[in-house]
Design a protein around this motif. Structure first.
Motif, PDB file in Angstrom:
ATOM      1  N   ALA A   1       0.828  -1.217   0.000  1.00 61.09           N
ATOM      2  CA  ALA A   1       0.000   0.000   0.000  1.00 61.09           C
ATOM      3  C   ALA A   1       0.859   1.263   0.000  1.00 61.09           C
ATOM      4  N   LEU A   2       1.887   1.301   0.838  1.00 60.44           N
ATOM      5  CA  LEU A   2       2.750   2.480   0.883  1.00 60.44           C
ATOM      6  C   LEU A   2       3.532   2.646  -0.415  1.00 60.44           C
ATOM      7  N   GLY A   3       4.045   1.545  -0.934  1.00 62.11           N
ATOM      8  CA  GLY A   3       4.808   1.622  -2.174  1.00 62.11           C
ATOM      9  C   GLY A   3       3.963   2.085  -3.347  1.00 62.11           C
ATOM     10  N   MET A   4       2.718   1.603  -3.445  1.00 61.53           N
ATOM     11  CA  MET A   4       1.851   2.012  -4.548  1.00 61.53           C
ATOM     12  C   MET A   4       1.349   3.435  -4.348  1.00 61.53           C
ATOM     13  N   SER A   5       1.137   3.846  -3.090  1.00 61.83           N
ATOM     14  CA  SER A   5       0.690   5.221  -2.859  1.00 61.83           C
ATOM     15  C   SER A   5       1.753   6.237  -3.244  1.00 61.83           C
ATOM     16  N   ILE A   6       3.010   5.813  -3.292  1.00 62.99           N
ATOM     17  CA  ILE A   6       4.084   6.693  -3.761  1.00 62.99           C
ATOM     18  C   ILE A   6       4.371   6.464  -5.245  1.00 62.99           C
ATOM     19  N   GLY A   7       4.462   5.208  -5.655  1.00 62.73           N
ATOM     20  CA  GLY A   7       4.869   4.889  -7.021  1.00 62.73           C
ATOM     21  C   GLY A   7       3.840   5.252  -8.075  1.00 62.73           C
ATOM     22  N   VAL A   8       2.545   5.069  -7.770  1.00 61.18           N
ATOM     23  CA  VAL A   8       1.513   5.367  -8.769  1.00 61.18           C
ATOM     24  C   VAL A   8       1.436   6.854  -9.083  1.00 61.18           C
ATOM     25  N   PRO A   9       1.316   7.759  -8.084  1.00 64.93           N
ATOM     26  CA  PRO A   9       1.322   9.191  -8.420  1.00 64.93           C
ATOM     27  C   PRO A   9       2.615   9.647  -9.082  1.00 64.93           C
ATOM     28  N   LEU A  10       3.752   9.132  -8.606  1.00 64.78           N
ATOM     29  CA  LEU A  10       5.024   9.533  -9.202  1.00 64.78           C
ATOM     30  C   LEU A  10       5.108   9.108 -10.659  1.00 64.78           C
ATOM     31  N   GLY A  11       4.697   7.875 -10.963  1.00 63.29           N
ATOM     32  CA  GLY A  11       4.710   7.410 -12.343  1.00 63.29           C
ATOM     33  C   GLY A  11       3.740   8.175 -13.218  1.00 63.29           C
ATOM     34  N   ALA A  12       2.560   8.517 -12.670  1.00 63.19           N
ATOM     35  CA  ALA A  12       1.582   9.280 -13.445  1.00 63.19           C
ATOM     36  C   ALA A  12       2.092  10.679 -13.767  1.00 63.19           C
ATOM     37  N   VAL A  13       2.706  11.337 -12.773  1.00 59.76           N
ATOM     38  CA  VAL A  13       3.238  12.692 -13.002  1.00 59.76           C
ATOM     39  C   VAL A  13       4.356  12.663 -14.039  1.00 59.76           C
ATOM     40  N   LEU A  14       5.248  11.686 -13.929  1.00 63.05           N
ATOM     41  CA  LEU A  14       6.334  11.584 -14.904  1.00 63.05           C
ATOM     42  C   LEU A  14       5.797  11.286 -16.300  1.00 63.05           C
ATOM     43  N   GLY A  15       4.797  10.418 -16.383  1.00 65.89           N
ATOM     44  CA  GLY A  15       4.222  10.093 -17.690  1.00 65.89           C
ATOM     45  C   GLY A  15       3.573  11.292 -18.349  1.00 65.89           C
ATOM     46  N   ILE A  16       2.825  12.089 -17.563  1.00 65.08           N
ATOM     47  CA  ILE A  16       2.186  13.288 -18.117  1.00 65.08           C
ATOM     48  C   ILE A  16       3.231  14.324 -18.510  1.00 65.08           C
ATOM     49  N   ALA A  17       4.244  14.513 -17.655  1.00 66.20           N
ATOM     50  CA  ALA A  17       5.252  15.536 -17.926  1.00 66.20           C
ATOM     51  C   ALA A  17       6.067  15.209 -19.170  1.00 66.20           C
ATOM     52  N   LEU A  18       6.551  13.973 -19.272  1.00 62.85           N
ATOM     53  CA  LEU A  18       7.391  13.607 -20.412  1.00 62.85           C
ATOM     54  C   LEU A  18       6.564  13.407 -21.680  1.00 62.85           C
TER      55      LEU A  18
END
Length: 283
Positions: free
Chosen positions: A101-118
């Motif tokens: 739960a902790l890993g996905m709560s960090i990894g999912v938003p981080l991956g989404a932000v990077l995907g949108i930005a790049l």
């Protein structure tokens, strides 16, 4: 004088319908019946395959293969019942779920932000995309001992492992989703002088919801793998620790019991996300 006879113009008579059209309600009910039949067939097929595999495994144990190496479904079920009855399962399951739960709560938003930005910036994509690919190609299993050295044997090293497993899956799904957005919509927003925040809210976010949910669904199994790998290396609790402990004792039944719990958790979380996807994804 005889008046000329006038010819009346008559429209041709409408053709009689050959068949009787079904009302819309009946068509909807027929579609629902067909959908129920398909679901019954699919669920029945799944159950039949599971029963066939379990029965074959049970009959093969101690007949074709020694139970010392493959255990048996009945022995695994009995072990799971004992783990639940004694309460031994819950600390291990709770620890692994917390890490996921902790890993996905960090990894999912981080991956989404990077995907949108790049995905939305040609310049950032040109700069950072090769490095993202290089980091993605690194085997995270090899990085797990480094995380243990850097962050210790506690919760932080396991959460970091899960984050590194999840972030790239979500990133590539969201990045591809950004590239698939209709360019005409983006041109309209530019012509209306919409801000980037407005474009993100009204155009990009609705288009990226299916891609994001797919990334999260794929991340569930990978997150469990990351947590278990980190627990196999160094831990005092968790499903990975229980599997390693059972393996050290040559307890194959315990190993399969831990794997069965991990599989059940992955299936339950996937079904939960599938239900959520049906509710929020536009049709």
């Amino acid at each position: 004088m005889n008046r000329p006879l006038s010819r009346e113009r008559r429209s041709p008579a409408p053709e009689e319908p050959t068949g009787r059209a079904q009302p819309p309600d009946e068509l909807v009910r027929a579609d629902r019946r067909d959908e129920r039949r398909r679901r019954i067939v699919i669920v029945g097929g799944r159950v039949a395959i599971a029963v066939l595999v379990v029965a074959t495994w049970q009959l093969s144990s101690d007949r074709i293969f020694p139970s010392f190496y493959v255990s048996s479904p009945l022995a695994i079920a009995q072990r799971l019942v004992d783990l639940i009855r004694t309460g031994e399962l819950w600390p291990h399951l709770g620890q692994t779920l917390i890490e996921v739960a902790l890993g996905m709560s960090i990894g999912v938003p981080l991956g989404a932000v990077l995907g949108i930005a790049l995905g939305s910036s040609v310049l950032l994509g040109g700069w950072l995309l090769p490095y993202m690919m290089a980091l993605y190609s690194l085997p995270r299993v090899v990085l797990a001992p480094l995380f243990i050295i850097w962050f210790g044997v506690g919760l932080l090293s396991k959460v970091t492992m899960v984050v590194t497993m999840v972030v790239f899956v979500v990133f590539y799904n969201v990045y591809q989703g950004v590239k698939q957005i209709d360019r005409d919509l983006l041109d309209v927003t530019r012509s209306l002088r919409a801000t980037r925040l407005q474009t993100l809210r009204w155009v990009m976010t609705p288009s990226l919801v299916p891609w994001l949910i797919t990334g999260v669904r794929l991340s569930i199994g990978i997150a469990l793998i990351g947590a278990v790998i980190a627990e196999l290396i160094a831990a005092s609790e968790g499903l990975g620790y229980y599997i390693k402990y059972s393996s050290n004792l040559l307890d194959v039944t315990g190993v399969f019991a831990g794997l069965a719990v991990i599989t059940a958790v992955a299936i339950a979380l996937d079904q939960l996300l599938k239900t959520l996807e049906r509710r929020i994804t536009p049709r």
